[in-house]
Design an enzyme around this catalytic site. Structure first.
Site, PDB file in Angstrom:
ATOM      1  N   LYS A 290      -7.071  -2.890   4.147  1.00 19.60           N
ATOM      2  CA  LYS A 290      -6.628  -4.016   4.989  1.00 19.60           C
ATOM      3  C   LYS A 290      -7.554  -4.129   6.196  1.00 19.60           C
ATOM      4  CE  LYS A 290      -2.292  -5.565   7.236  1.00 19.60           C
ATOM      5  NZ  LYS A 290      -0.889  -5.176   7.499  1.00 19.60           N
TER       6      LYS A 290
ATOM      7  N   SER B 250       2.429  -8.612   6.156  1.00 15.50           N
ATOM      8  CA  SER B 250       1.078  -9.050   6.465  1.00 15.50           C
ATOM      9  C   SER B 250       0.000  -8.457   5.553  1.00 15.50           C
ATOM     10  CB  SER B 250       0.755  -8.715   7.917  1.00 15.50           C
ATOM     11  OG  SER B 250       0.744  -7.302   8.096  1.00 15.50           O
TER      12      SER B 250
ATOM     13  N   SER C  44       5.422  -4.819   6.439  1.00  9.62           N
ATOM     14  CA  SER C  44       4.158  -5.434   6.009  1.00  9.62           C
ATOM     15  C   SER C  44       3.457  -4.762   4.825  1.00  9.62           C
ATOM     16  CB  SER C  44       3.182  -5.497   7.187  1.00  9.62           C
ATOM     17  OG  SER C  44       3.521  -6.550   8.034  1.00  9.62           O
TER      18      SER C  44
END
Lengths: 486, 100
Positions: free
Chosen positions: A81, A156, A180
């Site tokens: 990420k 996210s 997330s």
């Protein structure tokens, strides 16, 4: 070797690389081919450099040929990420304010993956600074759900979940502040783990809400998630909140089963979800019971207060953490007539709307006159939630519930209604507030063909038990339900 | 519905956050933030206080490490990411004489 390396799990793939049945370069060529095929429609990556990957692969291949010690992830693709810093790739946190920034160091998790021979294949898309539940808040692109391109992948960590679901990577790292990792894993039909707070080092994770943020694995199987967590779960002196001591073994829990485990269904969590998701949670409970677990419903009323407490604490911490983006030391600078004017210009242009909303919400909650009314109350509520969970864990080893109240929703459906978007995190937030670990496991498809995830929650450092039950749920899903993989 | 946070309050909070808002943005944010703040009424009314043990639950022995001397990051590698550098310094607009 005949099979596509991306069809293997991480365990088998690293074994095949070690025994020289397959080279790391072959793995990388498969990754590149798959990214060329799927990425144009999914948009999971913010950075992907095929040339650099092939170079890294040949270095690893030489090591294997020379018989040098290589780690447990040798040749295994790991997508990271883009809010974890990487010295050899740009890091943006999906924000314009960090566009083009090359960090001077690697996050501890990135270092651990490299030390284990893993291949960081690229940086994945996210909601800007991890603030969101759909990956629509990225300043660069909207990631799409591999199961249905008109739907969000969740967020996210939507880029990481979508990349794994679409087999563009075998493993991925996400970060989980209010769900997330688990919510996108649930919406994309993959496994997502939020470890106990302090289990994985946050050094090099771009801070959103430091008392809640935790890095964890996303994978197609429970075993792969366990393997990655064994690699990244290390005490780190560079993170003052890193838990002391050794982390337990997790992969070995595969064969333990759930005989006599006491599992509670939190009624307040299932009350808040769609009928289809609720039915699936009860189905999971019934099947676990058939395997010998003792299942009962339990009430934990304080979890209903989680959303309110979270949307005070997380923005409050974010408003402080994000004050570092001022145009002086890194990232974007927009000129101004004075230093203060430059701060205003840089931040106004560099941050997106959701980030501005949360910074302002946090500043408001911390401002004089409101501090006790909101922030003080939110901290006290957090304490209440943790106490109530710990009471419940006197009677239960683990808890079971939904991960997300619904399956994936349409792109654009909630983007203009922040409160509707925040409600997506209602089942995941309580674990972050308590600092406890939780796992989302794919549990079949809904009638609309989209994945449903169920969530297992446990007390501090209960990862071994969580994985033990997660392995069982994965087996039960395989035996009883349609495959949730894209 | 009366807003929980007024446009003036939004503009004040934006200024504290070093953010500029257009009049339309201030209006939209006031509406959106009011909805979020209204939702917090459920904790606002709770009769709860925090004891010191909870307040400081994250400050423990983990925070301490041996006081060893180690190499720091190289100055050049840090300055490489900066928007404007002069010799070994971050360059910023004038601070003295700011009329803020």
């Amino acid at each position: 070797m005949e099979v596509n390396p991306l069809d293997l799990d991480a365990y088998s793939l690293s074994g095949a690389v070690l025994s020289k049945e397959i080279s790391v370069s072959e793995v990388v060529r498969s990754v590149i081919a798959q990214v060329e095929l799927r990425e144009p429609s999914i948009s999971a990556f913010l950075h992907f450099d095929p040339e650099a990957l092939l170079e890294k692969a040949s270095v690893l291949d030489e090591k294997v040929l020379r018989g040098e010690t290589v780690g447990r992830l040798v040749g295994v693709p790991v997508a990271v990420k883009d809010n974890m810093v990487t010295s050899d790739m740009p890091t943006t946190a999906a924000s314009k304010i960090l566009e083009g920034w090359r960090p001077p160091y690697d996050a501890t998790v990135v270092e651990l993956i490299k030390d284990a021979g893993g291949l960081v294949v690229g940086k994945t898309n996210l909601d800007e600074f991890a603030m969101g539940s759909s990956t629509e808040n990225s300043a660069y692109k909207v990631t799409r759900n591999p199961h249905d391109l008109s739907k969000v992948p969740g967020g996210s960590s939507g880029g990481s979940a979508a990349a794994v679901a679409a087999r563009m990577s075998i493993l991925a790292l996400g970060s989980d502040t209010g769900g997330s990792i688990r919510q996108p894993a649930s919406l994309c039909g993959v496994v997502g783990v939020k470890p106990t707070y302090g289990y994985v080092s946050r050094y090099g994770l771009i801070a959103f809400a430091s008392s809640l943020d935790q890095i964890g694995p996303i994978a197609r199987t429970v075993k792969d998630a366990a393997l990655l967590l064994e690699v990244i779960g290390e005490r780190d002196p560079k993170d003052s909140t890193s838990i002391l001591g050794e982390r337990p073994k997790l992969v070995e829990r595969e064969a333990f089963g759930v005989e006599s485990l006491r599992i509670g269904i939190v009624s307040e969590l299932v009350d808040n979800c769609s009928t289809e998701v609720r039915d699936r949670v009860f189905m999971a409970a019934r099947l676990l019971e058939e395997r010998g677990a003792k299942v009962d419903t339990v009430s934990a009323k304080a979890v209903t207060l989680g959303l309110s407490a979270y949307y005070v604490i997380a923005p409050a911490e974010a408003s402080s953490n994000l004050s570092r983006y001022d145009g002086v030391r890194f990232g974007l600078r927009k000129d101004g007539s004075s230093l203060t004017d430059m701060f205003f210009s840089t931040r106004t242009e560099g941050f997106g709307d959701e980030v501005k909303r949360r910074i302002m919400l946090g500043t408001y909650a911390l401002s004089s006159g409101y501090y006790d009314q909101y922030y003080g109350k939110a901290l006290a509520t957090r304490g209440l939630i943790r106490r109530q969970f710990n009471e419940v864990y006197k009677d239960f080893d683990l808890l079971l519930g939904p991960t997300s109240p619904t399956t994936a929703f349409a792109i654009g459906e909630k983007s203009n209604d922040p409160m509707a978007m925040y409600m997506n995190d209602i089942c995941t937030i309580p674990s972050n507030l308590a600092g406890h670990p939780a796992v989302s496991i794919p549990f079949g498809l809904a009638d609309n063909g989209l994945p449903i995830g169920v969530q297992l929650l446990g007390p501090d450092m209960s990862e071994p038990l969580l994985f033990q039950a997660a392995f069982e749920l994965e087996r039960l899903a395989k035996e009883n339900l349609e495959d949730a993989r894209a | 519905m009366s807003e929980k946070i007024s446009i003036d309050e939004v503009l004040h909070v934006a200024a504290l956050s070093r953010l500029r808002l257009t009049p339309t943005e201030a209006e939209v944010f006031a509406r959106q933030l009011s909805v979020v703040i209204s939702h917090m009424a459920d904790i606002e009314s709770l009769d709860l206080s925090l004891d010191d043990e909870e307040r400081y639950s994250y400050v423990d022995e983990r925070a301490l490490r041996d006081d060893d001397t180690k190499d720091s990051m190289k100055r050049e590698s840090i300055l490489r990411g900066a928007p404007l550098v002069e010799e070994y310094m971050f360059r910023v607009p004038p601070i003295l004489g700011e009329g803020v």
